[in-house]
Each structure stands twice: as C-alpha cells, then as structure tokens.
Motif scaffolding. Structure first.
Motif, PDB file in Angstrom:
ATOM      1  N   ALA A 226       0.376  -1.445  -0.036  1.00 27.77           N
ATOM      2  CA  ALA A 226      -0.139   0.378   0.312  1.00 27.77           C
ATOM      3  C   ALA A 226       0.718   1.591   0.308  1.00 27.77           C
ATOM      4  O   ALA A 226       0.507   2.582  -0.617  1.00 27.77           O
ATOM      5  N   TYR A 232      -3.651   4.447  -1.949  1.00 28.77           N
ATOM      6  CA  TYR A 232      -3.222   5.079  -0.892  1.00 28.77           C
ATOM      7  C   TYR A 232      -2.699   6.320  -0.438  1.00 28.77           C
ATOM      8  O   TYR A 232      -3.106   7.083   0.226  1.00 28.77           O
ATOM      9  N   GLU A 236      -5.449   7.601   1.683  1.00 29.16           N
ATOM     10  CA  GLU A 236      -5.304   6.909   3.104  1.00 29.16           C
ATOM     11  C   GLU A 236      -3.891   7.821   3.587  1.00 29.16           C
ATOM     12  O   GLU A 236      -3.948   7.952   4.797  1.00 29.16           O
TER      13      GLU A 236
END
Ligand code: B12
Ligand code: SF4
Ligand code: SF4
Length: 386
Positions: A226, A232, A236
């Motif tokens: 990730a 990502y 994220e």
C-alpha cells in the motif's frame, strides 16, 4: 446451549433461496453464502502482509488483526457469512481533467449501502426468526477480510491486481458482509482450485495489471504494498506525499483504478443498475483550476455526500498540486502561488513543490523568509527530481 443462543443455533433455515432473492430485491447485485468454519481464507496472506508493513500508516488494520482472522471474535456463534456485491462501474474516466477513482463519482457507498444492510438485517430477522443480536453487517470499514471471504463464497476470484473479480461485473463491485448465527448452504467458489491457488485463478498468463501499475505497487501477484499505491498515497496517507511517488501519480487526483481498468475481465462487466447508486458525475467535470481555488465552504457544498469529503480540503488541495505539476500546468502558477500561502502547512508544502517544478521559484522566494514549518521548508530546499 448452542453458540449464538439456543433455538436459532445450528438449524438450517427453511428456504435460503427465498432469503437470497429478498436480499437481491434490496439492490444487491450479488448475494452469496459461505460457511465461516475452518481456516479464515486469506488469513495467512493478511498476517504476512502486515508483517511486511505493506499497510503503511493504516494502523487500524494491524489493531484489528485478531478479529479479521477470526469471525468468532466479531460475532460469537457465527456460522455463515452472506457476501453482497453492488456493481458500480461502467463509465470510463474523462481524459481531459484530473482523474477520479470511479467509485468517487457516486454518492459515498458507505452511506448508501449501510441503510440497505439495515434493511437486510430486518429481512434476515423475519426470514429466520432471528433477532438483531444474531447477525452483524459491515461494508468496508469492519474487521472482515471481505475480498477473501467473497472469493470463498464464489462472488468472484482474486486477480493478480488483488481485486475481487466477478465474471458478471468484473472488478467494479463494492463488497459487504453479514455474519449470521445460522447455517446457510455454502455456495461454490469460482474454481475448486481456489484453496490451492487463491490468486489469479482465471488470469492465466496475463500480467497486464502488474505491468501497468505506475508505482510497481503490485509486488507479487495479488500482493499490494500500500505504501507505493496511488490509492493509498492520495486517500489514506494523510501527510506529505513522498517526492519519489509524485510524478507517478500523474493525473490521479483521488484514488486509482489503473490496475482495474486494464483488466480484460472487465470487458464482460455489465452496466451498473443498482438502486443503491446515485451518480455524482459532476465531480469529474471540475477543472483543476476550480479545484485549486476551492474554499472550505465550496468544498463542503461540492463534495457533500461523497467519499471525497473524508479527504478534507487540505488533502484534495495537496493532491491537486501534485497533478498540476505533473500536467506541466504553468497557467495555474498564480493559483499555486496563492496556495503557497495557504493556512495548512500540508497544502503549502505541495504548492511550493509544484511552483518549483513549474519553474516559478522566484515567485515564492519572498515567502520562504517567513516560513516556519519544517515540512514546507523542506520543499523549498529539496532537490527536484522530476
Ligand atoms: C485497506 C484497503 C485498501 C488499501 C490496501 C489494498 C490492498 N490491496 O490490500 C488501499 C488504500 C491501497 C486500497 C485501495 C483500493 N481499494 Co480498498 N480496501 C481496503 C480494505 C479496508 C482492507 C483490505 C485488506 O485487508 N488488505 C490486506 C490484503 C492482504 O487483503 P485483501 O486485499 O483484502 O485480500 C487479499 C489477500 O488476502 C489475497 N490472498 C489470499 N490468499 C492469498 C495467498 C497469497 C500467497 C497472496 C499473495 C495473496 C492472497 O487475496 C485477497 C484479495 O486480493 C478493504 C475492505 C475490507 N474490509 O476488506 C477495501 C477494499 C478491498 N477496497 C476496495 C476498493 C474498491 C479499492 C480501490 C479500487 C479504490 C480506488 N479506486 O482507489 C483500490 C484498489 C487497489 C488494489 N488493487 O487493491 C474494495 C474492493 C472491491 C473488489 N471488487 O475487490 C474493498 C473490498 C472495499 C469494499 N467494501 O468494496 N484499499
Ligand atoms: S491502484 Fe493504481 S497504484 Fe495501486 S496497485 Fe493498482 S495501478 Fe498500482
Ligand atoms: S489484468 Fe490480467 S493478471 Fe491482472 S487481474 Fe486482470 S486478468 Fe489477472
């Protein structure tokens, strides 16, 4: 007493097909059942993934490891899992502007699927004479390895791109799971070789997704680091995007579908028609200039009800600065120079980098004197590698 509370314990309920069709009636395109007995599918791969720190800063995945490996810790007495899929993909991105993950072009699926899961719970209660304590549902954010369970239930197979690939819908499928304290007949996986060959069961010699990934995030078939993944990095990851990945992000302003878009299995994908989807296509009509000049108020109004709102304005501006630099958008230098004065250091840092990449360094030289934040100063001083 049976785990899960007596009467409803291990009894097979009368007509699972009636349950399946009632759940499909709520807008789920796929409804499959599997037993939660035996090894948790994908469990060993998940632990090894964490061991290698492939999860990056997503510490919540590590914290919930025990639950993800053992559904009994999520719902004691659970015997079966219902795997649900909602097909969402049929619209190629508009090449002209910044590119959004396709799922972002709908109303936030967490918000639309949750009420449907609530209704699914009521259906389960009536169908099986169960109570609300006999099931637990999740979409995305729960401690359930959704893709691996979905593979066991035959929703699809795991592609080398790590996506759950359905024969009918390709990988354009949101997944949701309901653990239940009653026994449902297990549906067959796509291939009986699934247990031995969980990844790429129907990929053959194809490696298109691995070859297309701009950051080589698919480090082996089905295994994604990730920390290198654009999805990502742009969603994220909350801090400064490491310089080494910025140019590979290209035009991707939010998420990434490259390894999905190149997959030949998507040729067979049907058109999305679920009542659980609400298109918000206007988002991909926004120009980069419009995005770079968003205010907290306009951001809230434009992205209300979408998944993008969770990124917050500072995250979106961060990504937009990267895209502007990658596009060589010198016409956007005035907007970027303004962002080099933005109250959020994260935005200033990426704006400074973008201005420098676009050759406008002298326009921000005076701002450098008053800059105090370490992450921004680092961008003034960094050697440009693009
Ligand atoms: C964390 C997370 C991410 C992370 C990490 C992704 C990853 N591949 O691990 C990031 C932020 C990068 C991400 C990106 C995306 N995500 Co995401 N994500 C999740 C989440 C919350 C957990 C996934 C997880 O546990 N990852 C750890 C790995 C190890 O597990 P896994 O991928 O689930 O399972 C794989 C392994 O177990 C493997 N496996 C099994 N046995 C074996 C054996 C061996 C030897 C190997 C190597 C592998 C292997 O096969 C499984 C499937 O790939 C799930 C929701 C959930 N609760 O599960 C959504 C989920 C996986 N994401 C989803 C989506 C849509 C995306 C994006 C497409 C969004 C976007 N457009 O930007 C991208 C796709 C990137 C990609 N190619 O995977 C969907 C996927 C739907 C589908 N059809 O597959 C999910 C299920 C959310 C949902 N409810 O719909 N995501
Ligand atoms: S989502 Fe994009 S960056 Fe992530 S693995 Fe797929 S192609 Fe690579
Ligand atoms: S692109 Fe090829 S290798 Fe990748 S998931 Fe699709 S079929 Fe498998």
């Amino acid at each position: 007493m049976e785990p899960g509370g007596g009467r409803q314990g291990t009894l097979m309920k009368p007509d699972p097909e009636q349950l399946r069709s009632s759940l499909a009636g709520l807008g789920f395109d796929v409804v499959r059942f599997t037993s939660v007995g035996g090894n948790t599918p994908g469990g060993a791969a998940f632990s090894s993934w964490l061991e290698q720190n492939h999860h990056g800063e997503m510490g919540w995945l590590r914290r919930s490891e025990a639950k993800r490996l053992n559904p009994q810790l999520v719902l004691e007495g659970a015997q079966s899992m219902i795997l649900l899929g909602v097909n969402y993909g049929n619209r190629p991105p508009d090449d002209a502007g910044p590119i959004w993950a396709r799922y972002a072009l709908h109303r936030d699926y967490h918000d639309t699927i949750k009420p449907a899961l609530e209704s699914a719970g009521k259906v389960i209660e009536t169908w099986g004479e169960l109570t609300a304590r006999d099931y637990r549902y999740y979409v995305d954010t729960g401690p359930v390895l959704e893709r691996s369970w979905a593979a066991r239930a035959g929703v699809g197979f795991t592609g080398k791109n790590a996506m759950l690939m359905s024969r009918d819908y390709g990988n354009w499928l949101f997944l949701a799971a309901i653990l239940v304290r009653c026994r449902l007949p297990s549906d067959e996986p796509v291939s009986h070789r699934w247990e031995d060959h969980p990844v790429g069961t129907l990929c053959g010699h194809c490696t298109a997704c691995m070859d297309a990934c701009p950051t080589d995030a698919l480090v082996s078939p089905g295994e994604l680091d990730a920390r290198r993944c654009i999805s990502y990095l742009t969603i994220e990851h909350k801090g400064v995007i490491p310089q080494e990945w910025r140019s590979a992000i290209g035009d991707r302003i939010y998420g990434c579908d490259i390894c999905a878009e190149v997959c030949p299995w998507n040729r067979f994908a049907q058109t999305a028609k679920s009542i659980l989807l609400e298109k918000r296509n206007h988002i991909d009509q926004l120009s980069l200039r419009e995005i770079l000049t968003l205010t907290p108020e306009s951001f809230a109004a434009v992205f209300k009800g979408t998944a993008v709102k969770r990124l917050k304005l500072r995250g979106l501006l961060r990504n937009a600065c990267v895209v502007a630099a990658n596009q060589g958008a010198v016409d956007l230098l005035p907007e970027l120079v303004k962002l080099a004065l933005h109250p959020e250091p994260l935005v200033r840092a990426h704006a400074v980098w973008a201005v420098r990449v676009l050759g406008g360094e002298q326009r921000i030289e005076s701002l450098r004197q008053s800059e105090q934040e370490r992450i921004v100063l680092a961008e003034y001083e960094a050697e440009l590698t693009t």
